[in-house]
Design an enzyme around this catalytic site. Structure first.
Site, PDB file in Angstrom:
ATOM      1  N   CYS A 191       0.834  -1.205   0.000  1.00 31.11           N
ATOM      2  CA  CYS A 191       0.000   0.000   0.000  1.00 31.11           C
ATOM      3  C   CYS A 191       0.867   1.252   0.000  1.00 31.11           C
ATOM      4  CB  CYS A 191      -0.924  -0.001   1.218  1.00 31.11           C
ATOM      5  SG  CYS A 191      -2.016   1.438   1.315  1.00 31.11           S
TER       6      CYS A 191
ATOM      7  N   CYS B  46      -0.192   5.609   7.315  1.00 31.92           N
ATOM      8  CA  CYS B  46      -1.557   5.271   7.695  1.00 31.92           C
ATOM      9  C   CYS B  46      -1.563   4.362   8.915  1.00 31.92           C
ATOM     10  CB  CYS B  46      -2.271   4.595   6.527  1.00 31.92           C
ATOM     11  SG  CYS B  46      -3.939   4.015   6.912  1.00 31.92           S
TER      12      CYS B  46
ATOM     13  N   CYS C 291      -2.481  -0.022   9.270  1.00 29.68           N
ATOM     14  CA  CYS C 291      -1.569  -1.180   9.245  1.00 29.68           C
ATOM     15  C   CYS C 291      -0.250  -0.791   9.901  1.00 29.68           C
ATOM     16  CB  CYS C 291      -1.296  -1.637   7.812  1.00 29.68           C
ATOM     17  SG  CYS C 291      -2.729  -2.274   6.921  1.00 29.68           S
TER      18      CYS C 291
ATOM     19  N   PHE D  52     -20.848 -14.267  26.549  1.00 29.26           N
ATOM     20  CA  PHE D  52     -20.483 -13.097  25.756  1.00 29.26           C
ATOM     21  C   PHE D  52     -20.791 -13.403  24.286  1.00 29.26           C
ATOM     22  CE2 PHE D  52     -17.605 -13.383  29.394  1.00 29.26           C
ATOM     23  CZ  PHE D  52     -17.801 -12.164  30.021  1.00 29.26           C
TER      24      PHE D  52
ATOM     25  N   GLU E 206     -25.490 -12.531  27.058  1.00 24.92           N
ATOM     26  CA  GLU E 206     -24.877 -11.311  26.531  1.00 24.92           C
ATOM     27  C   GLU E 206     -25.420 -10.120  27.314  1.00 24.92           C
ATOM     28  OE1 GLU E 206     -23.102  -8.334  24.872  1.00 24.92           O
ATOM     29  OE2 GLU E 206     -22.562 -10.340  24.161  1.00 24.92           O
TER      30      GLU E 206
ATOM     31  N   CYS F  89      -9.139 -11.944  21.895  1.00 27.27           N
ATOM     32  CA  CYS F  89      -8.494 -10.961  21.023  1.00 27.27           C
ATOM     33  C   CYS F  89      -7.426 -10.183  21.781  1.00 27.27           C
ATOM     34  CB  CYS F  89      -9.535 -10.005  20.438  1.00 27.27           C
ATOM     35  SG  CYS F  89     -10.417  -9.028  21.682  1.00 27.27           S
TER      36      CYS F  89
END
Length: 401
Positions: free
Chosen positions: A52, A58, A61, A267, A287, A359
């Site tokens: 890119c 940017c 990334c 969740f 949730e 995550c």
């Protein structure tokens, strides 16, 4: 070790800097690069040409300078390193799944106006300055294709010297677009919104002028499907970043589950796992977000699934061991903070299997330590890199009693 060996980049740290054997950090370096005496970098075999033109300015990334091998190693090491810090070694580290370029189906961009110029893009790393996207190597082309025409639309509804958010998701009907921080005033702005939605065949167009989202265009109810069941999609709700990444996470959980028995999806969000895994078994899904759990409940009912949807804050009111012991397996997919309160209850239960989708390496390793300390074994981890060329990684960890 030779002195010159100390000037070689041997790994990539969590925030993306290359690290030498003596612990020095150098941005935008790859394993095998060398640091010359004057501080400049000699590229090695693992240093790639960024695809890119906006890289590295940017902030979308951070790792386009890594080749595929080094990026795969980075994704894996993010979790194995965090686990090692807790003294945990997984029984097996499965081959990572890395999403291809231009498959990201969810994006939150910023927009700003200065006079007649509209800028749309990601902010520079560590800055509020926007990069005006002219290309993107990660976004699905259906999302990026809206960036240029959005500049014209925002010319009608974004006041001068103001900023807005452009939030896009790919759902069953196409692109779900939400614009926040805009001001719709007058016939031209109203007509412009309608014309834009029709011309680009949007699934839905939602405007938030500061007093809550208002739907301006929705030819048919906006939905997202999991395991063949369509669920109503509240504007810019959470989705796994790529379809293939979602499939990798679901597949890793499915492969570990027992063939029979009820499961609990904690969740659960809109039902990514509850619906994909519950086609032939009963599922309890919990949730804390009311609109999300209501969408799941209605969608599961229409699909005639055996699913009990529970609006429950699992941080303040986690399931107790007595409640957990009814299930053959637990699926956990908490936010970045992890699930410490719920994990402590699981650790005191007799549930034979826990599939933990994470995550955040740090919170996963912390929670894993609680489970391992009470008799669970971390059987395997499956790293997943949905956010290609970023430092953001995911994983499925399988724990067994």
């Amino acid at each position: 070790m030779r002195d010159s060996d100390l000037d070689s980049i041997i790994r990539v740290a969590a925030k993306g800097d290359g690290v030498t054997a003596d612990g020095r950090h150098f941005p935008l370096t790859a394993p095998g690069d060398w640091i010359r005496p004057d501080g400049s970098v000699a590229f090695g075999v693992h240093h790639a040409v960024p695809p890119c033109s906006h890289f590295p300015a940017c902030g979308g990334c951070q790792l386009q300078h890594l080749d595929e091998e080094s990026y795969v190693d980075f994704v894996t090491a993010r979790f194995t390193g965090a686990l090692a810090g807790q003294g945990i070694t997984p029984g097996a580290v499965l081959p990572p799944h890395i999403s291809p370029p231009m498959t990201r189906r969810r994006a939150s961009l910023r927009a700003a106006r200065a006079g007649r110029k509209i800028t749309i893009g990601f902010a520079e790393e560590g800055s509020h300055k926007l990069i005006d996207l002219q290309m993107c190597a990660v976004l699905d082309p259906r999302l990026f294709g809206l960036v240029a025409p959005l500049r014209d639309l925002l010319g009608l509804i974004l006041p001068d010297k103001r900023a807005a958010h452009v939030r896009m998701s790919l759902i069953d009907q196409g692109v779900d677009l939400m614009l926040e921080g805009v001001k719709v005033s007058g016939l031209a702005a109203d007509e412009g919104l309608g014309d834009f939605a029709r011309e680009h065949r949007l699934a839905r167009l939602t405007i938030d002028e500061g007093d809550g989202p208002q739907t301006r265009w929705e030819p048919e109810p906006a939905t997202i499907s999991f395991g063949g069941a369509a669920v109503g999609f509240p504007p810019f709700s959470f989705l796994q970043a790529t379809p293939d990444g979602e499939a990798a996470l679901v597949g890793a959980v499915r492969d570990a589950l027992p063939e029979t028995g009820a499961i609990a999806d904690l969740f659960c969000g809109l039902g990514t796992f509850a619906l994909a895994l519950g086609e032939k078994r009963p599922v309890y899904a919990a949730e804390g977000a009311r609109d999300v759990i209501l969408s799941l409940k209605l969608g599961a009912g229409r699909a005639q699934r055996r699913l009990a949807a529970d609006h429950r804050d699992l941080f303040r009111r986690p399931l107790t061991p007595e409640e957990l012991n009814r299930f053959a397996a637990i699926v956990l997919d908490p936010p970045r903070a992890g699930a410490k309160e719920q994990v402590l209850q699981i650790a005191a239960s007799a549930v034979p299997l826990v599939a933990y989708v994470s995550c955040n390496p740090a919170s996963f390793a912390r929670d894993a330590a609680h489970l391992v300390a009470t008799g669970y074994v971390l059987e395997s981890v499956k790293p997943v890199g949905q956010f290609r060329w970023t430092t953001h990684v995911e994983l499925v960890g399988i724990f067994r009693r």
